[in-house]
Design a protein around this motif. Structure first.
Motif, mmCIF file in Angstrom:
data_model
loop_
_atom_site.group_PDB
_atom_site.id
_atom_site.type_symbol
_atom_site.label_atom_id
_atom_site.label_comp_id
_atom_site.label_asym_id
_atom_site.label_seq_id
_atom_site.Cartn_x
_atom_site.Cartn_y
_atom_site.Cartn_z
ATOM 1 N N ILE A 182 51.551 36.303 30.698
ATOM 2 C CA ILE A 182 52.909 36.320 29.721
ATOM 3 C C ILE A 182 51.886 34.338 28.940
ATOM 4 O O ILE A 182 52.416 34.908 27.636
ATOM 5 C CB ILE A 182 54.019 34.785 29.900
ATOM 6 C CG1 ILE A 182 54.935 36.701 30.611
ATOM 7 C CG2 ILE A 182 55.463 34.816 28.910
ATOM 8 C CD1 ILE A 182 56.531 36.390 30.822
ATOM 9 N N ASP A 183 51.406 33.474 29.480
ATOM 10 C CA ASP A 183 51.096 32.242 28.794
ATOM 11 C C ASP A 183 49.957 33.466 27.945
ATOM 12 O O ASP A 183 49.667 32.612 26.669
ATOM 13 C CB ASP A 183 51.101 31.134 29.333
ATOM 14 C CG ASP A 183 51.446 30.644 29.796
ATOM 15 O OD1 ASP A 183 52.725 30.550 29.552
ATOM 16 O OD2 ASP A 183 51.661 29.588 31.405
ATOM 17 N N MET A 184 49.236 33.900 28.368
ATOM 18 C CA MET A 184 47.788 34.287 27.858
ATOM 19 C C MET A 184 47.907 34.849 26.597
ATOM 20 O O MET A 184 47.232 35.290 25.433
ATOM 21 C CB MET A 184 47.242 35.066 28.837
ATOM 22 C CG MET A 184 46.035 35.664 27.953
ATOM 23 S SD MET A 184 45.788 37.072 27.748
ATOM 24 C CE MET A 184 46.217 38.248 28.574
ATOM 25 N N LEU A 185 48.751 36.275 27.090
ATOM 26 C CA LEU A 185 49.776 36.767 25.889
ATOM 27 C C LEU A 185 50.888 36.055 24.945
ATOM 28 O O LEU A 185 49.804 36.533 23.687
ATOM 29 C CB LEU A 185 50.809 37.678 26.926
ATOM 30 C CG LEU A 185 50.198 38.802 27.533
ATOM 31 C CD1 LEU A 185 51.069 39.593 28.280
ATOM 32 C CD2 LEU A 185 49.344 39.639 27.098
ATOM 33 N N MET A 186 51.278 35.272 24.753
ATOM 34 C CA MET A 186 51.502 34.220 24.107
ATOM 35 C C MET A 186 50.525 33.515 23.135
ATOM 36 O O MET A 186 51.297 33.435 22.077
ATOM 37 C CB MET A 186 53.114 33.310 24.731
ATOM 38 C CG MET A 186 53.866 34.149 25.134
ATOM 39 S SD MET A 186 54.794 35.109 24.119
ATOM 40 C CE MET A 186 55.323 33.514 22.492
ATOM 41 N N GLU A 187 49.777 32.794 23.805
ATOM 42 C CA GLU A 187 48.295 32.562 22.952
ATOM 43 C C GLU A 187 48.059 33.052 21.841
ATOM 44 O O GLU A 187 47.908 32.823 21.196
ATOM 45 C CB GLU A 187 47.518 32.040 23.888
ATOM 46 C CG GLU A 187 46.058 31.106 23.516
ATOM 47 C CD GLU A 187 45.722 29.956 24.817
ATOM 48 O OE1 GLU A 187 44.563 30.726 24.922
ATOM 49 O OE2 GLU A 187 45.875 29.755 25.738
ATOM 50 N N ASN A 188 47.564 34.246 22.562
ATOM 51 C CA ASN A 188 47.096 35.172 21.762
ATOM 52 C C ASN A 188 48.140 36.120 20.581
ATOM 53 O O ASN A 188 46.974 36.402 19.298
ATOM 54 C CB ASN A 188 46.300 36.440 22.838
ATOM 55 C CG ASN A 188 44.900 35.692 23.115
ATOM 56 O OD1 ASN A 188 44.277 35.799 22.727
ATOM 57 N ND2 ASN A 188 45.010 35.651 24.560
ATOM 58 N N LEU A 189 48.842 36.016 21.088
ATOM 59 C CA LEU A 189 50.268 36.541 20.108
ATOM 60 C C LEU A 189 50.460 35.632 19.315
ATOM 61 O O LEU A 189 50.276 36.061 18.300
ATOM 62 C CB LEU A 189 51.940 36.379 20.675
ATOM 63 C CG LEU A 189 52.363 38.012 20.051
ATOM 64 C CD1 LEU A 189 51.979 39.214 19.568
ATOM 65 C CD2 LEU A 189 54.221 37.524 20.951
ATOM 66 N N GLU A 190 50.595 34.468 19.573
ATOM 67 C CA GLU A 190 50.163 33.156 18.859
ATOM 68 C C GLU A 190 49.151 33.492 17.532
ATOM 69 O O GLU A 190 49.284 32.630 16.239
ATOM 70 C CB GLU A 190 50.475 32.315 18.816
ATOM 71 C CG GLU A 190 51.052 31.347 18.469
ATOM 72 C CD GLU A 190 51.074 29.743 18.756
ATOM 73 O OE1 GLU A 190 50.959 28.506 18.618
ATOM 74 O OE2 GLU A 190 51.323 29.231 20.497
ATOM 75 N N LYS A 191 48.284 33.233 18.072
ATOM 76 C CA LYS A 191 47.083 33.771 16.889
ATOM 77 C C LYS A 191 47.185 34.987 16.187
ATOM 78 O O LYS A 191 46.651 34.763 15.187
ATOM 79 C CB LYS A 191 46.185 33.669 17.949
ATOM 80 C CG LYS A 191 45.016 33.022 18.631
ATOM 81 C CD LYS A 191 43.965 32.596 19.806
ATOM 82 C CE LYS A 191 44.115 31.255 20.283
ATOM 83 N NZ LYS A 191 42.838 32.262 21.339
ATOM 84 N N THR A 192 47.550 35.965 16.302
ATOM 85 C CA THR A 192 47.532 36.845 15.539
ATOM 86 C C THR A 192 48.885 37.542 15.085
ATOM 87 O O THR A 192 48.258 37.955 13.564
ATOM 88 C CB THR A 192 47.744 38.766 16.865
ATOM 89 O OG1 THR A 192 46.697 38.425 17.682
ATOM 90 C CG2 THR A 192 47.567 40.061 16.161
ATOM 91 N N LEU A 193 50.196 37.154 15.083
ATOM 92 C CA LEU A 193 50.620 37.150 14.384
ATOM 93 C C LEU A 193 51.507 35.807 13.942
ATOM 94 O O LEU A 193 52.475 36.146 12.585
ATOM 95 C CB LEU A 193 52.274 38.132 15.846
ATOM 96 C CG LEU A 193 52.096 39.149 15.926
ATOM 97 C CD1 LEU A 193 53.390 39.846 16.708
ATOM 98 C CD2 LEU A 193 52.306 40.238 15.017
ATOM 99 N N PHE A 194 51.664 34.770 14.480
ATOM 100 C CA PHE A 194 52.645 33.594 14.169
ATOM 101 C C PHE A 194 51.204 32.821 13.129
ATOM 102 O O PHE A 194 50.279 32.524 13.225
ATOM 103 C CB PHE A 194 52.686 33.103 15.339
ATOM 104 C CG PHE A 194 53.563 33.551 16.066
ATOM 105 C CD1 PHE A 194 55.387 33.070 15.477
ATOM 106 C CD2 PHE A 194 53.650 34.607 17.307
ATOM 107 C CE1 PHE A 194 55.727 34.271 16.435
ATOM 108 C CE2 PHE A 194 54.772 34.885 17.353
ATOM 109 C CZ PHE A 194 55.902 34.798 17.671
ATOM 110 N N LYS A 195 52.544 32.103 11.929
ATOM 111 C CA LYS A 195 51.809 31.087 10.584
ATOM 112 C C LYS A 195 51.399 30.032 11.952
ATOM 113 O O LYS A 195 51.714 29.205 12.710
ATOM 114 C CB LYS A 195 52.808 30.970 9.308
ATOM 115 C CG LYS A 195 52.807 32.326 9.338
ATOM 116 C CD LYS A 195 53.753 32.032 8.115
ATOM 117 C CE LYS A 195 53.281 32.884 6.825
ATOM 118 N NZ LYS A 195 54.527 32.873 6.325
#
Length: 195
Positions: A182-195
């Motif tokens: 989850i930490d890896m997924l959230m880190e990359n999701l943050e780069k991809t989707l989040f401002k």
């Protein structure tokens, strides 16, 4: 004197037995005989709750939909889109580790071919889950938490990350806790989707 199990308790046991069969041998191996054997009851005892294998699998798919709905409800505890999506990862992977069934059911030809009711139940479960995730992404865009993207694309990124993580986990014989991703997924999701 032993207390008789309620219909709901027995059906929950059937769900778990079907989950075990799917995890070990695939959905095509589910049968009333095998479920009865795992529950330590006679095959006719299964017929008290289900007319046949198809009805048993339809129940299984309805119950799976409820579990996915529960994940979306749990996600509402988050205050931001990021928190909600992280809860979905966590709860989804916990369900996956507990049952080991989701990918095998979603991609099973036993569900997609033959019985339209089974396909319909699976489609309802998956599409409702997707819509719940899409709603979170849309709200995140409105609140300025998520980049201005097509929400459908955001859903595909998110669900794609679940599917690909699950595939790797399964190919590595489920030899680690998938929730540790989850930490890896959230880190990359943050780069991809989040401002």
């Amino acid at each position: 004197m032993r207390k008789r199990k309620s219909i709901e308790e027995r059906k929950e046991e059937v769900f778990l037995a079907i989950s075990q069969i799917i995890a070990e041998r695939g959905l095509s191996e589910v049968s009333t005989v095998e479920v009865a054997k795992r529950l330590g009851v006679s095959q006719p005892a299964i017929y008290k709750y289900f007319k046949n294998k198809d009805e048993m699998i339809v129940y299984f798919l309805k119950h799976l939909k409820k579990l996915l709905d529960d994940i979306l409800k749990k996600a509402e505890e988050g205050k931001t889109a990021k928190e909600k999506l992280e809860i979905i990862y966590k709860e989804h992977f916990k369900l996956l580790e507990r049952t080991k069934i989701l990918p095998r059911v979603v991609f099973s030809d036993v569900v997609h071919i033959g019985n339209p009711e089974k396909k319909s139940k699976l489609r309802d479960a998956v599409f409702q889950y997707r819509e719940g995730i899409k709603k979170i992404i849309e709200e995140g865009i409105k609140k300025g938490e998520i980049k201005e993207i097509d929400p459908e694309f955001g859903v595909r990124i998110f669900i794609g990350s679940i599917l690909s993580t699950t595939l790797v986990w399964m190919l590595k014989d489920m030899g680690y806790r998938v929730v540790d991703e989850i930490d890896m997924l959230m880190e990359n999701l943050e780069k991809t989707l989040f401002k």
